[in-house]
Write a protein that holds these residues in place. Structure first.
Motif, PDB file in Angstrom:
ATOM      1  N   ASP A  71       0.862  -1.159  -0.058  1.00 40.18           N
ATOM      2  CA  ASP A  71       0.086   0.009  -0.147  1.00 40.18           C
ATOM      3  C   ASP A  71       0.659   1.350   0.136  1.00 40.18           C
ATOM      4  O   ASP A  71       0.478   2.240  -0.574  1.00 40.18           O
ATOM      5  CB  ASP A  71      -1.056   0.109   1.423  1.00 40.18           C
ATOM      6  N   ASP A  72       2.098   0.999   0.645  1.00 44.84           N
ATOM      7  CA  ASP A  72       2.909   2.155   0.755  1.00 44.84           C
ATOM      8  C   ASP A  72       4.066   2.646  -0.368  1.00 44.84           C
ATOM      9  O   ASP A  72       4.805   3.473  -0.191  1.00 44.84           O
ATOM     10  CB  ASP A  72       3.588   2.124   2.078  1.00 44.84           C
ATOM     11  N   GLY A  73       4.078   1.875  -1.573  1.00 45.50           N
ATOM     12  CA  GLY A  73       5.048   2.026  -2.558  1.00 45.50           C
ATOM     13  C   GLY A  73       5.008   0.845  -3.297  1.00 45.50           C
ATOM     14  O   GLY A  73       4.126   0.064  -3.320  1.00 45.50           O
ATOM     15  N   PRO A  74       5.795   1.149  -4.648  1.00 44.06           N
ATOM     16  CA  PRO A  74       5.785   0.219  -5.520  1.00 44.06           C
ATOM     17  C   PRO A  74       6.273  -1.386  -5.121  1.00 44.06           C
ATOM     18  O   PRO A  74       7.093  -1.387  -4.458  1.00 44.06           O
ATOM     19  CB  PRO A  74       6.429   0.722  -6.732  1.00 44.06           C
ATOM     20  N   PRO A  75       5.681  -2.185  -5.841  1.00 44.95           N
ATOM     21  CA  PRO A  75       6.283  -3.701  -5.326  1.00 44.95           C
ATOM     22  C   PRO A  75       7.613  -3.790  -6.168  1.00 44.95           C
ATOM     23  O   PRO A  75       7.919  -3.385  -7.066  1.00 44.95           O
ATOM     24  CB  PRO A  75       5.316  -4.528  -5.957  1.00 44.95           C
ATOM     25  N   ASP A  76       8.568  -4.751  -5.846  1.00 45.23           N
ATOM     26  CA  ASP A  76       9.839  -4.705  -6.307  1.00 45.23           C
ATOM     27  C   ASP A  76       9.751  -5.923  -7.442  1.00 45.23           C
ATOM     28  O   ASP A  76       9.848  -7.028  -7.009  1.00 45.23           O
ATOM     29  CB  ASP A  76      11.141  -4.975  -5.248  1.00 45.23           C
TER      30      ASP A  76
END
Ligand code: T3D
Length: 260
Positions: A71-76
Motif C-alpha cells: 500500500d505504501d509504495g511500488p512492489p519490487d
C-alpha cells in the motif's frame, strides 16, 4: 513437484504442474523450470524439449499471490522480471529445438513463455491473453519483442492494449503460432514432433535458432556474414556429411546430433 519431467527417447517432456492455479509461475516453479531445462541441456541423449501444462490451463503467467503488492509504495518487480528474463534467455539459447504444446489458456507471461519456444502447437480450445493491461503492466517475458515480430505492430498493439483472449485458430491464422490441433490430438502431435526433431541434425537446428534470432535486429549485410560463419560450423558437423552421403546413397540420413 511444480514441474514434471518425463524422459522419452531423444527428448524430454517438461510439464508445468500447478493445475489448481492454471500453472501460474511462482518462484519455486521458475527455479524448477530453469533447472529442468539445464538438466536437459546437459544430457547428450536429449536433442529436443517439449513444454506443456497440466490440467485445463497452459500457464496463467506470474502467480499474482506470490508478489507482495504494497500500500505504501511500488512492489519490487525487478527481481521477478529477472527470473523471466533468465527463462527466456535459456529457452532461446538452448542448442536444441523446444516445442510448446499449449493445452489451455496461456495468459500474461504464460503466453509469452509459449512464444519464446521454437515451435508452438495449441489445442483448439486454448487461447492467448496478453493479460498485463488488466493489471496495469506492460507485456514482459519478451512479449514486446515477440508480438510485433510475429503478428505485426497493428495486431501487437491491440493484443497488448485490449488484453482480449485470442483463440488458437486466430493465433495460427495470424502466424503467432505454428499450428492449431484438435484438443484430443495435442499431446500426441506435440510428442511426435519432438521425437521427429530429436532425430534431426541438432547442430544445424541450434545454429538456425541463433541465425533467426539475430536476423530480427541485423541488417542484411551483417546477417549474410553471420550465415556464412554459422554455415561453416554446420558444414563441419558429422550430420552434414551424413546428410550429403545419405542423399547420394538414396537412403534416409541417420543423424547423431554430434557437434564434431
Ligand atoms: O506482477 C508481477 O509480478 C510482474 C510479472 C508479471 C508477469 C505476468 O505474467 S503479469 C500477468 C499475470 N497473469 C494474469 O494476470 C492472469 C490472471 N488470470 C486470469 O486472468 C484468469 O485466471 C484466466 C483468464 C487466465 C483464466 O480464467 P478462468 O476463468 O478460466 O480461470 P480462473 O477461475 O480465473 O482461475 C482458476 C484458478 O486459478 C483461480 O483460483 P481459485 O478461485 O480456483 O482458487 C484463480 O485465482 C487461479 N489463478 C489464475 N491465474 C492466476 C491464478 N492465481 C494466481 N496467479 C495467477 N496469475
Amino acid at each position: 513437484m511444480t514441474v514434471l519431467v518425463e524422459k522419452h527417447p531423444g527428448y524430454r517432456q517438461i510439464t508445468l504442474n500447478r493445475p489448481d492455479r492454471l500453472n501460474a509461475l511462482n518462484a519455486a516453479m521458475h527455479g524448477a523450470l530453469v533447472a529442468a531445462l539445464a538438466e536437459a541441456e546437459a544430457d547428450p541423449e536429449c536433442r529436443a524439449i517439449l513444454v506443456t501444462g497440466a490440467g485445463r490451463g497452459f500457464c496463467a503467467g506470474q502467480d499474482l499471490g506470490d508478489v507482495a503488492v504494497k500500500d505504501d509504495g511500488p512492489p519490487d518487480l525487478k527481481e521477478v522480471l529477472e527470473r523471466y528474463n533468465t527463462l527466456v534467455r535459456k529457452l532461446r539459447g538452448l542448442a536444441m529445438p523446444v516445442v510448446c504444446a499449449v493445452n489451455g489458456v496461456a495468459a500474461g507471461a504464460g503466453a509469452n513463455l509459449a512464444l519464446a519456444c521454437d515451435i508452438v502447437l495449441a489445442a483448439k480450445s486454448a487461447n492467448f491473453i496478453q493479460a498485463f493491461a488488466r493489471i496495469g503492466l506492460i507485456p514482459d517475458c519478451g512479449g514486446t519483442w515477440f508480438l510485433p515480430r510475429l503478428v505485426g505492430t497493428a495486431r501487437a498493439r491491440a493484443l497488448a492494449m485490449l488484453a482480449e483472449p485470442l483463440p488458437a485458430a486466430t493465433a495460427a491464422e495470424w502466424g503467432l503460432i505454428w499450428q492449431m490441433v484438435e484438443d484430443d490430438r495435442l499431446i500426441a502431435e506435440a510428442q511426435a514432433l519432438a521425437a521427429r526433431l530429436a532425430t534431426q541434425a541438432t547442430t544445424a537446428l541450434a545454429l538456425m535458432k541463433r541465425a533467426l534470432d539475430a536476423a530480427a535486429t541485423n541488417p542484411l549485410d551483417r546477417q549474410l556474414d553471420l550465415e556464412r560463419d554459422l554455415q561453416a560450423e554446420a558444414g563441419a558437423s558429422p550430420d552434414h556429411r551424413e546428410g550429403v552421403r545419405a542423399f547420394l546413397d538414396k537412403r534416409p540420413p541417420a543423424f547423431t546430433g554430434r557437434r564434431r
